[in-house]
Design an enzyme around this catalytic site. Structure first.
Site, PDB file in Angstrom:
ATOM      1  N   ASN A   1       0.908  -1.148   0.065  1.00 31.82           N
ATOM      2  CA  ASN A   1       0.113  -0.083  -0.122  1.00 31.82           C
ATOM      3  C   ASN A   1       0.917   1.130   0.115  1.00 31.82           C
ATOM      4  O   ASN A   1       1.781   1.631   0.971  1.00 31.82           O
ATOM      5  CB  ASN A   1      -0.911  -0.016   1.229  1.00 31.82           C
TER       6      ASN A   1
ATOM      7  N   THR B   1      -4.655  -0.044  -3.103  1.00 34.31           N
ATOM      8  CA  THR B   1      -5.383   1.352  -2.389  1.00 34.31           C
ATOM      9  C   THR B   1      -6.377   1.119  -1.746  1.00 34.31           C
ATOM     10  O   THR B   1      -7.386   0.549  -2.035  1.00 34.31           O
ATOM     11  CB  THR B   1      -5.529   2.280  -3.770  1.00 34.31           C
ATOM     12  N   GLU B   2      -6.617   1.660  -0.668  1.00 34.95           N
ATOM     13  CA  GLU B   2      -7.538   1.516   0.546  1.00 34.95           C
ATOM     14  C   GLU B   2      -8.996   1.897   0.010  1.00 34.95           C
ATOM     15  O   GLU B   2     -10.017   1.373   0.526  1.00 34.95           O
ATOM     16  CB  GLU B   2      -7.276   1.842   1.927  1.00 34.95           C
ATOM     17  N   ASN B   3      -9.203   2.770  -1.132  1.00 31.26           N
ATOM     18  CA  ASN B   3     -10.631   2.921  -1.681  1.00 31.26           C
ATOM     19  C   ASN B   3     -11.039   1.573  -2.482  1.00 31.26           C
ATOM     20  O   ASN B   3     -12.052   1.828  -3.143  1.00 31.26           O
ATOM     21  CB  ASN B   3     -10.624   4.159  -2.424  1.00 31.26           C
TER      22      ASN B   3
END
Length: 216
Positions: A22, A44-46
Site C-alpha cells: 500500500n 489502494t484502500e479505496n
C-alpha cells in the site's frame, strides 16, 4: 535525481517480489516508478488491488487512488468495497505499508495526520495501515520546511497509532528498528554522520558497518 526520488528508489529496494504493498500519499506514490509493477500487487484502500500507472490519454476520472490521483488497472486487478479493503488491512493481508510522516519519534511512534490549528483533509487509512500492515516503512524529508527535525525524541503532533514503524527512510539516512530502538544503517548520498546527528533529536545507535567506515 531529487531527494524525494532518492527516498522512493531506496524504499523500493526493501520490497520483496509478489508483496501486497500500500502506497501512501506524497513520496510513497513515487515508489511505484522504481518497481517492475508486474512483480508487485499495489493496493489502494479505496478498493483496488492491482494499481498501475496510466498514460494521460487513458485517464478515467472515476479511477483514482486514495490520494485522488489517476491510476490504471493491471492485468488481473480486482475491485472491492472499501469495507472489504479495510478488512484486508486489518486482517494482516497487506505485506508492506509505505507512509509519509510529519514526525516519527525515537520509540517508533508516527504522527502524520494533523497539525493543530490547520485544516484536516481527512485521516484516510493511515491509522488502520499502521496497525494492520505487516511492515511499516516511513518515507519523509529529514527536516520540515522551517528546518526543524522530523525524527524527534517525542512526537509533539497528534499521533496516528501506537504501532512502531519498522523503518524510516529520509533524504539523509536509513533507520531500522532493532529491538529497543532505531539503528542508523545507511547514509544517503554524501550525507555525513555529523549531519544526521545535527538534524535529529531522537536517540539512535549507529551500525557497526558505518562506525568502521567513519574510522577509516
Amino acid at each position: 535525481m531529487g531527494p524525494k526520488e532518492m527516498i522512493a528508489k531506496r524504499t523500493a529496494e526493501e520490497l520483496a517480489p509478489h508483496s501486497v504493498v500500500n502506497l501512501g500519499i506524497g513520496i510513497p506514490t513515487l515508489v511505484a516508478d522504481f518497481l517492475n509493477k508486474e512483480d508487485y500487487y499495489l493496493h489502494t484502500e479505496n478498493g483496488l488491488l492491482g494499481v498501475t500507472s496510466v498514460s494521460e490519454e487513458d485517464i478515467d476520472p472515476l479511477l483514482v487512488n486514495a490520494g485522488k490521483l489517476p491510476v490504471g488497472e493491471a492485468i488481473g486487478a480486482c475491485y472491492f468495497h472499501s469495507a472489504d479493503s479495510f478488512a484486508m488491512i486489518r486482517g494482516g493481508h497487506v505485506d508492506v505499508a509505505i507512509l509519509g510522516a510529519l514526525q516519527v519519534d525515537e520509540s517508533g511512534i508516527v504522527a502524520n495526520w494533523a497539525v493543530p490549528g490547520k485544516g484536516i483533509i481527512g485521516v484516510g487509512g493511515a491509522m488502520d495501515l499502521l496497525t494492520g500492515a505487516n511492515k511499516i516503512i516511513i518515507t519523509m524529508g529529514h527536516v520540515s520546511k522551517d528546518g526543524s527535525p522530523k525524527f524527534v525524541d517525542k512526537c509533539s503532533l497528534p499521533i496516528t497509532s501506537t504501532r512502531k514503524a519498522d523503518m524510516i527512510i529520509t533524504d539523509l539516512a536509513v533507520f531500522k528498528w532493532k529491538e529497543t530502538g532505531y539503528e542508523l544503517i545507511e547514509l544517503m548520498g554524501d550525507t555525513s554522520l555529523e549531519e544526521v546527528e545535527k538534524n535529529t533529536t531522537a536517540k539512535y545507535t549507529v551500525s557497526e558497518a558505518l562506525q568502521k567506515e567513519k574510522s577509516k
